[in-house]
Design an enzyme around this catalytic site. Structure first.
Site, mmCIF file in Angstrom:
data_model
loop_
_atom_site.group_PDB
_atom_site.id
_atom_site.type_symbol
_atom_site.label_atom_id
_atom_site.label_comp_id
_atom_site.label_asym_id
_atom_site.label_seq_id
_atom_site.Cartn_x
_atom_site.Cartn_y
_atom_site.Cartn_z
ATOM 1 N N SER A 50 41.178 30.079 35.422
ATOM 2 C CA SER A 50 42.134 30.631 36.378
ATOM 3 C C SER A 50 41.497 30.750 37.753
ATOM 4 O O SER A 50 40.272 30.926 37.874
ATOM 5 C CB SER A 50 42.604 32.024 35.911
ATOM 6 O OG SER A 50 43.335 32.693 36.915
ATOM 7 N N TYR A 70 39.543 40.504 33.382
ATOM 8 C CA TYR A 70 40.083 39.145 33.282
ATOM 9 C C TYR A 70 39.348 38.204 34.236
ATOM 10 O O TYR A 70 38.963 37.090 33.859
ATOM 11 C CB TYR A 70 41.573 39.177 33.599
ATOM 12 C CG TYR A 70 42.296 37.863 33.444
ATOM 13 C CD1 TYR A 70 42.730 37.433 32.190
ATOM 14 C CD2 TYR A 70 42.571 37.065 34.548
ATOM 15 C CE1 TYR A 70 43.408 36.235 32.039
ATOM 16 C CE2 TYR A 70 43.255 35.865 34.406
ATOM 17 C CZ TYR A 70 43.668 35.456 33.158
ATOM 18 O OH TYR A 70 44.340 34.265 33.020
#
Length: 363
Positions: free
Chosen positions: A220, A233
């Site tokens: 990501s 995350y």
């Protein structure tokens, strides 16, 4: 693509379908394509225009520049990624973690319908029940014992794995001060440590496969820039990006027949980030899973090493860290990267909305 997950109503602007990605895609298939670029001087010549006429010279120069750029891109990719491996879907055994829903399920269904053998690993049941060519294995990828057991079952039932797609992920969406240790450990275990477990388990099988193999890592842009309410995350995604690049370097020396694909995605239209709204749909559009799946499938089918970034800004995200820190702060404020999670409710919130009878287009 419809889904039983609720989404807050949004007011679309008049240019909602338009984005910088769409504009670039159109130009790449027209003015920036060698074939189209050479049609222009040919059309001029068909009108009996002399070769030394200014419009003819300009169009030839442009077509030559585009052609050389295209050739440079091909050479650059060959130097970076090497020759592709041969792929025969009838011989491929594809393992997908977190494949019971979202992007993973989409890839699994496509390959299942095309004749490949697909194994889906997930802790929850598949959203669509059974899918053609897809075998479901209940497995918690944070438990190395379960992975080892399932790997044995896959080899017995389906054959030697040739493709591993590490797709499993969770999002807490909490501030660090609001998370307890259990939240952090579960997030790191799912988003980072599980990649090591699956690679250690399945990579030896890919190495001994006669047709070679492919490892796909779903990362990501958050791993490059970080964001408020995503400390766990972001740390995990930064970790798997670094891990993937290091693994690619190792395999290039020891197992050149294994290909690697790194996917750096922006905000995906899946329940994983339910409630989060992009601050600018033109410059940073929400990416549909089907578009990401198409790129991943094309890379696997063609046997290429690849680095996939979607949407457009994801391909240039490394340059963010080159900017002076003052400009980085300005860019963060403009992009609202540190405030976008304030509306986050997550997958569980979406399911609660479904129980309340609210069903809107997929996010």
């Amino acid at each position: 693509m419809s889904s039983p997950y609720a989404m807050p109503p949004q007011g679309d602007s008049w240019f909602a379908p338009l984005s910088i990605d769409m504009i670039v895609k159109v130009f790449k298939r027209t003015f920036f394509h060698p074939f189209i670029a050479w049609i222009v001087p040919l059309c001029f010549r068909a009108q009996n225009m002399f070769w030394d006429a200014p419009p003819m010279l300009v169009s030839i120069a442009w077509a030559s520049f585009i052609t050389l750029s295209w050739m440079f891109g091909v050479i650059n990719n060959r130097m970076a990624f090497g020759l592709p491996r041969e792929v025969d879907l009838s011989e491929e055994v594809i393992v997908i973690t977190g494949g019971a829903s979202g992007l993973g399920l989409l890839i699994a269904e496509v390959y299942g319908m095309r004749g490949a053998t697909v194994a889906v690993l997930d802790v929850k049941e598949m959203e669509n029940g059974e899918a053609r060519g897809v075998t479901y294995y209940k497995c918690d990828v944070t438990d190395k014992a379960q992975i080892a057991r399932v790997a044995t079952e896959i080899e017995r039932d389906l054959g030697t794995p040739t493709v591993l797609i590490n797709n499993a992920a969770i999002v807490n969406g909490k501030r660090l001060l609001d998370m307890d240790i259990a939240d952090i450990e579960k997030s790191i275990a799912t988003n980072l440590t599980s990649h090591f477990y699956t690679l250690k388990t399945f990579l030896p099988a890919l190495a001994r496969s006669e047709v070679g193999g492919t490892v796909v890592t779903i990362s990501s842009v958050i791993g490059h820039v970080g964001a408020a309410q995503l400390t766990d995350y972001a740390a995990a995604k930064a970790g798997i990006t670094a891990m993937h690049k290091s693994l690619t370097a190792e395999l290039r020396e020891t197992h050149p027949e294994i290909r690697t694909v790194l996917v750096t995605a922006g905000q995906l239209s899946t329940p994983l980030f339910y409630g989060v709204q992009t601050p600018n749909a033109f410059l940073a559009p929400v990416v549909e899973p089907v578009d990401v799946a198409k790129e991943i499938i094309a890379a696997i089918d063609n046997g290429h090493n690849a680095s996939i970034g979607m949407p457009l800004y994801a391909r240039w995200i490394d340059w963010y860290n080159v900017l002076p820190v003052g400009l980085q702060a300005v860019a963060r404020r403009i992009a609202s990267v540190d405030t976008s999670m304030r509306t986050f409710v997550g997958r569980n919130g979406a399911k609660r909305s479904e129980k309340n009878g609210v069903v809107i287009q997929a996010f």
